[in-house]
Every structure is written in C-alpha cells, then in structure tokens.
Write a protein that holds these residues in place. Sequence first.
Motif, PDB file in Angstrom:
ATOM      1  N   HIS A  46       0.836  -1.193   0.000  1.00  0.00           N
ATOM      2  CA  HIS A  46       0.000   0.000   0.000  1.00  0.00           C
ATOM      3  C   HIS A  46       0.869   1.240   0.000  1.00  0.00           C
ATOM      4  O   HIS A  46       2.064   1.173   0.247  1.00  0.00           O
ATOM      5  CB  HIS A  46      -0.916  -0.010   1.228  1.00  0.00           C
ATOM      6  N   LYS A  47       0.226   2.360  -0.250  1.00  0.00           N
ATOM      7  CA  LYS A  47       0.978   3.609  -0.332  1.00  0.00           C
ATOM      8  C   LYS A  47       1.461   4.067   1.042  1.00  0.00           C
ATOM      9  O   LYS A  47       0.897   3.675   2.069  1.00  0.00           O
ATOM     10  CB  LYS A  47       0.145   4.700  -0.987  1.00  0.00           C
ATOM     11  N   VAL A  48       2.461   4.911   1.058  1.00  0.00           N
ATOM     12  CA  VAL A  48       3.019   5.450   2.298  1.00  0.00           C
ATOM     13  C   VAL A  48       1.939   6.248   3.025  1.00  0.00           C
ATOM     14  O   VAL A  48       1.230   7.047   2.422  1.00  0.00           O
ATOM     15  CB  VAL A  48       4.222   6.372   1.991  1.00  0.00           C
ATOM     16  N   GLY A  49       1.797   6.013   4.327  1.00  0.00           N
ATOM     17  CA  GLY A  49       0.816   6.733   5.126  1.00  0.00           C
ATOM     18  C   GLY A  49      -0.539   6.048   5.179  1.00  0.00           C
ATOM     19  O   GLY A  49      -1.427   6.514   5.894  1.00  0.00           O
ATOM     20  N   PHE A  50      -0.726   4.971   4.426  1.00  0.00           N
ATOM     21  CA  PHE A  50      -2.006   4.254   4.444  1.00  0.00           C
ATOM     22  C   PHE A  50      -2.150   3.512   5.759  1.00  0.00           C
ATOM     23  O   PHE A  50      -1.226   2.850   6.209  1.00  0.00           O
ATOM     24  CB  PHE A  50      -2.077   3.277   3.266  1.00  0.00           C
TER      25      PHE A  50
END
Length: 143
Positions: A46-50
């Motif tokens: 998943h994307k960073v910060g998810f």
Amino acid sequence: MELNTIQPAVGAKHAKRRVGRGIGSGLGKTAGRGHKGQKSRSGGFHKVGFEGGQMPLQRRLPKRGFKSMNAPFRAEVRLSELNGLAVADIDILVLKQAGILPVVARDVRVILSGELTRAVNLKGLKTTAGAKAAIEAAGGSVA
C-alpha cells in the motif's frame, strides 16, 4: 599497485540473496515473507501513510500556517536607520549600498520606529502614515 590487482575491500561484495530455493537454503517456502497477509503477496502493498482505511494521520491533523513566497523580497526600514545615513536623498539603491536592506529586497516600507532628527528626502519608497508625518515634521519630504 597494478590495474589487474585491484580488488574491492574485504566484505564489500556479497552474494545476492536467492529466496525460494528449498528448505536447506533457509529461505525456502515463504521466502522470508512470513505467513499470509498483504505483505506476503506478490504486488500486495500500500501507499506510504495508508492506515488500513482508517483516516490517516496527515488528514486527521488540522492545516496550519502559511509561508509567503514574497517574504524575501519585502523589507522594512526604521526611521532610526535613516537617521544614521550620511546622505539626504534616499532611495532603495542607497539603502542597499549602506547594508540596511538585503540585495533581493524590492518592496520597501519605512516604518515609524526610532527618531528622525534631520531632513531626508525619500524617493520611490513606501511609508506608513506615522513615518510620513515624522519625516515631514523633521523638514523632509516623501516622493
């Protein structure tokens, strides 16, 4: 030292980790990824910060502050600084040469701070209402 004797330092080079090549290698079966879950799957990340669907931290916190892009080009000059100059006719160039203003300053304003005991003539400078009154009271002018 010869070109044909140059070698990398001891420990600088090591074999690439070959995963999924049997139990005996120590990196067989799950290939060091653990068991199940999104991180174990190919292409599953998943994307960073998810945060798994929870509202992420950077969106929970309020937006605050503002940094002006014009800040480095704006400057203020005090009446006390004008009082210390030797010349009577003052413009932006004179202030920059005297070291009162930074070289990049474009939007200059004279403010009422300190005292002005002599007449000065301002050219091409903005002034506050109080500063203009103080300059004119000292016998100077604002153009």
